[in-house]
Design a protein around this motif. Structure first.
Motif, PDB file in Angstrom:
ATOM      1  N   ASP B  61       0.831  -1.201   0.000  1.00 31.26           N
ATOM      2  CA  ASP B  61       0.000   0.000   0.000  1.00 31.26           C
ATOM      3  C   ASP B  61       0.872   1.260   0.000  1.00 31.26           C
ATOM      4  OD1 ASP B  61      -2.395   1.171  -0.214  1.00 31.26           O
ATOM      5  OD2 ASP B  61      -2.823   1.211   1.939  1.00 31.26           O
ATOM      6  N   SER B  62       1.933   1.242  -0.844  1.00 27.88           N
ATOM      7  CA  SER B  62       2.857   2.371  -0.858  1.00 27.88           C
ATOM      8  C   SER B  62       2.734   3.124  -2.185  1.00 27.88           C
ATOM      9  CB  SER B  62       4.281   1.859  -0.672  1.00 27.88           C
ATOM     10  OG  SER B  62       5.179   2.581  -1.478  1.00 27.88           O
ATOM     11  N   ALA B  63       2.557   4.436  -2.088  1.00 24.96           N
ATOM     12  CA  ALA B  63       2.431   5.256  -3.300  1.00 24.96           C
ATOM     13  C   ALA B  63       3.703   5.171  -4.132  1.00 24.96           C
ATOM     14  CB  ALA B  63       2.152   6.708  -2.928  1.00 24.96           C
ATOM     15  N   LEU B  64       4.851   5.140  -3.454  1.00 27.78           N
ATOM     16  CA  LEU B  64       6.127   5.114  -4.152  1.00 27.78           C
ATOM     17  C   LEU B  64       6.266   3.866  -5.016  1.00 27.78           C
ATOM     18  CD1 LEU B  64       8.975   6.336  -4.582  1.00 27.78           C
ATOM     19  CD2 LEU B  64       9.723   4.870  -2.692  1.00 27.78           C
ATOM     20  N   PHE B  65       6.026   2.674  -4.375  1.00 27.18           N
ATOM     21  CA  PHE B  65       6.220   1.432  -5.119  1.00 27.18           C
ATOM     22  C   PHE B  65       5.183   1.266  -6.218  1.00 27.18           C
ATOM     23  CE2 PHE B  65       8.875   0.330  -1.473  1.00 27.18           C
ATOM     24  CZ  PHE B  65       9.991  -0.111  -2.157  1.00 27.18           C
ATOM     25  N   THR B 110      -5.238   8.069 -16.284  1.00 28.51           N
ATOM     26  CA  THR B 110      -5.386   7.207 -15.113  1.00 28.51           C
ATOM     27  C   THR B 110      -5.640   8.032 -13.844  1.00 28.51           C
ATOM     28  OG1 THR B 110      -3.856   5.656 -16.162  1.00 28.51           O
ATOM     29  CG2 THR B 110      -4.349   5.284 -13.847  1.00 28.51           C
ATOM     30  N   VAL B 111      -4.869   9.087 -13.677  1.00 20.06           N
ATOM     31  CA  VAL B 111      -5.059   9.928 -12.487  1.00 20.06           C
ATOM     32  C   VAL B 111      -6.437  10.594 -12.529  1.00 20.06           C
ATOM     33  CG1 VAL B 111      -4.225  11.991 -11.278  1.00 20.06           C
ATOM     34  CG2 VAL B 111      -2.596  10.298 -12.116  1.00 20.06           C
ATOM     35  N   TYR B 124      -4.509   6.345  -4.914  1.00 16.61           N
ATOM     36  CA  TYR B 124      -3.468   5.615  -5.665  1.00 16.61           C
ATOM     37  C   TYR B 124      -3.460   4.125  -5.327  1.00 16.61           C
ATOM     38  CZ  TYR B 124      -1.206   6.609  -1.209  1.00 16.61           C
ATOM     39  OH  TYR B 124      -0.940   6.706   0.117  1.00 16.61           O
ATOM     40  N   GLU B 125      -4.513   3.616  -4.710  1.00 10.60           N
ATOM     41  CA  GLU B 125      -4.549   2.208  -4.295  1.00 10.60           C
ATOM     42  C   GLU B 125      -4.154   1.289  -5.458  1.00 10.60           C
ATOM     43  OE1 GLU B 125      -8.293   0.835  -2.795  1.00 10.60           O
ATOM     44  OE2 GLU B 125      -7.498  -1.183  -2.465  1.00 10.60           O
ATOM     45  N   ALA B 126      -3.109   0.471  -5.225  1.00 10.10           N
ATOM     46  CA  ALA B 126      -2.538  -0.341  -6.294  1.00 10.10           C
ATOM     47  C   ALA B 126      -3.563  -1.303  -6.914  1.00 10.10           C
ATOM     48  CB  ALA B 126      -1.344  -1.136  -5.747  1.00 10.10           C
ATOM     49  N   LEU B 130      -3.273  -0.004 -10.795  1.00  6.37           N
ATOM     50  CA  LEU B 130      -2.418  -0.709 -11.753  1.00  6.37           C
ATOM     51  C   LEU B 130      -3.204  -1.427 -12.849  1.00  6.37           C
ATOM     52  CD1 LEU B 130       0.514  -1.934  -9.496  1.00  6.37           C
ATOM     53  CD2 LEU B 130       0.450  -0.011 -11.080  1.00  6.37           C
ATOM     54  N   PRO B 131      -4.272  -2.170 -12.502  1.00  6.80           N
ATOM     55  CA  PRO B 131      -5.045  -2.772 -13.591  1.00  6.80           C
ATOM     56  C   PRO B 131      -5.643  -1.726 -14.538  1.00  6.80           C
ATOM     57  CG  PRO B 131      -5.647  -3.762 -11.500  1.00  6.80           C
ATOM     58  CD  PRO B 131      -4.782  -2.583 -11.192  1.00  6.80           C
ATOM     59  N   LEU B 132      -6.091  -0.614 -13.967  1.00  7.51           N
ATOM     60  CA  LEU B 132      -6.643   0.464 -14.788  1.00  7.51           C
ATOM     61  C   LEU B 132      -5.586   0.971 -15.765  1.00  7.51           C
ATOM     62  CD1 LEU B 132      -9.507   1.568 -14.420  1.00  7.51           C
ATOM     63  CD2 LEU B 132      -8.560   3.465 -13.116  1.00  7.51           C
TER      64      LEU B 132
END
Lengths: 198, 267
Positions: B61-65, B110-111, B124-126, B130-132
């Motif tokens: 749950d990290s925005a960076l990663f 995406t944003v 930013y929930e992965a 990410l799928p989006l």
């Protein structure tokens, strides 16, 4: 008057030249020697350095399109960007008035480009250029694909332009044509330009 | 939600179809069996890895990663765009043009979707982001690759037409107009086609997935519509950026056609 000082680019050694109003100068030399390179550099179609000016106005002082409308280059192989001939002539009335001087009927404007012969393409491309009324014509073998009669028509038209103060720099392999039109001659070989008597 | 959990045995049974195909290839001497098995093996490894990565990212749950993973995906897409071009720009441009266009348009879209429509918490929930991004990126990549390819081959093929216009004093935007429009159309057409065929010919993958996972059909349809609009937007902006910037690179301030900035044709 077109004044050229130190014009140079890859494949072309620095070159000085004056072209007076109403003057026709021929350009000859072996193929691949730099004749087309020279004409393209003057028209600013390829990057080049040197000081060029037309009637005192420097080339770099005006937008490139404006320079090219005044110092206009005609390629040996004409390019067409629409299917119909007419789409290449923004002023159809002026075109209809001019085409007979090239031995072409006004209805040529309705033809598809794909149906044109080499000679017709060559004449239409020259007509297209004459219609924007340039001060200097840079012509790359303008009559190479024409028969003697149409060549004569084109030469008459060019002489007309010369009498109106237009200058011409013309690549030609035809020595007779050179004698008929040009007062001076340039020889281009290995990118070196030298003046010759015609 | 009730969905049927697959066991490894279920997948192995499905994989026997591929073995059957490979056997057919040997029997019919198609010489495709090796390629087929390598591709299948790659698929298994890549997807398992992706599953692991996603699982880790969801837990972190990290925005960076999450954004690093997103960037990585886009950089890979850039390589794919470059590989699909017959003609290429010289230097970094061959990679940079497509990549930067995709980073620009896919990030934007995406944003936009995450902050105004889907709105997960945090935005930013992965699991959502990410799928989006993946779906938008995959389609944008196809469009951008087609658009750039058409632009570069078009500029080379239409050289005499473009130069005839430039020589007559037409500004570069006009002289290049036909090639630019054709390149943009080429890049956009797959998206337009898929929008008109969707629901009649194909049930899209994401909707299928949601339905299999137990989501009500109308809810799955809404998601699919959202995605399709995002894809259309992302592809449109990406193709627009790539083609316009590419056309700028093929010309210069003095309105010249700069085919010298293209690498010599490889074929």
């Amino acid at each position: 008057m077109l004044v050229i000082r130190g014009l140079t680019r890859a494949g072309l050694e620095p070159f000085d030249f004056d072209l007076a109003d109403g003057e026709c100068v021929s350009v000859r030399g072996p193929s691949g020697g730099g004749k087309t390179t020279l004409l393209r550099a003057i028209a600013d179609l390829d990057p080049s350095t040197g000081d060029l000016s037309l009637d005192g106005a420097a080339r770099e002082s005006m937008p490139a399109p404006q320079w090219r409308r005044a110092v206009c280059y005609l390629a040996a192989e004409s390019g067409w960007w629409e299917d119909g001939v007419g789409a290449h002539f923004p002023d159809p009335d002026a075109a209809c008035a001019l085409l007979p001087e090239f031995g072409l009927a006004g209805e040529a404007l309705e033809w598809p480009v794909s149906r044109l012969s080499t000679g017709e393409r060559q004449r239409l491309a020259l007509a297209r250029l004459i219609l924007i009324a340039p001060r200097v014509l840079l012509l790359d073998e303008p009559t190479s694909g024409l028969d003697p009669e149409t060549t004569e028509l084109v030469e008459k038209l060019l002489r007309d332009r010369l009498e109106n103060g237009v200058s011409i720099l013309m690549v030609t392999h035809d020595r007779d044509q050179e004698r008929r039109l040009a007062t001076r001659s340039l020889h281009v070989e290995n990118g070196r330009v030298s003046e010759e008597s015609p | 939600m009730n969905f049927i959990i697959l066991s490894p045995v279920d997948i192995a049974i499905a994989a026997t179809l591929l073995i059957l195909n490979a056997a057919l290839s040997i029997f019919l001497r198609l010489r495709l069996e090796k390629q087929m098995l390598v591709a299948a093996a790659r698929m298994v490894v890549q997807l398992l890895l992706m599953g692991l990565v996603l699982k880790t990212l969801f837990n972190l749950d990290s925005a960076l990663f999450t954004s690093l993973t997103a960037l990585f995906m886009m950089l890979f897409a850039g390589r794919e765009v470059m590989a699909r071009q017959k003609r290429r720009l010289k230097g970094w441009w061959s990679y940079g043009l497509g990549t930067s266009s995709m980073v620009f348009s896919c990030t934007l879209v995406t944003v936009f979707a995450l902050t105004t429509q889907v709105r997960p918490d945090p935005w930013y929930e992965a699991r959502i982001a990410l799928p989006l991004l993946g779906m938008i990126l995959g389609n944008t990549m196809t469009g951008v690759a087609l658009g750039i390819d058409r632009l570069l081959t078009g500029a080379a093929a239409e050289r005499s037409a473009i130069e005839a216009r430039l020589a007559l004093g037409h500004p570069r935007a006009e002289a290049f107009g036909n090639v630019i429009r054709e390149a943009m159309r080429t890049g956009m057409i797959p998206t337009v086609n898929s929008m008109s065929a969707i629901g009649l010919v194909s049930i899209p993958g994401m909707m299928t997935g949601q339905i299999l996972a137990g989501v009500a059909p109308m809810e799955a349809v809404k998601y699919q519509l959202l995605i399709m609009f995002l894809i259309a937007g992302g592809t449109g902006f990406g193709v627009l950026a790539a083609v316009l910037v590419g056309a700028g690179r093929l010309t210069d301030q003095r309105h010249r056609l700069r085919l010298d900035r293209l690498r010599a044709s490889s074929d």
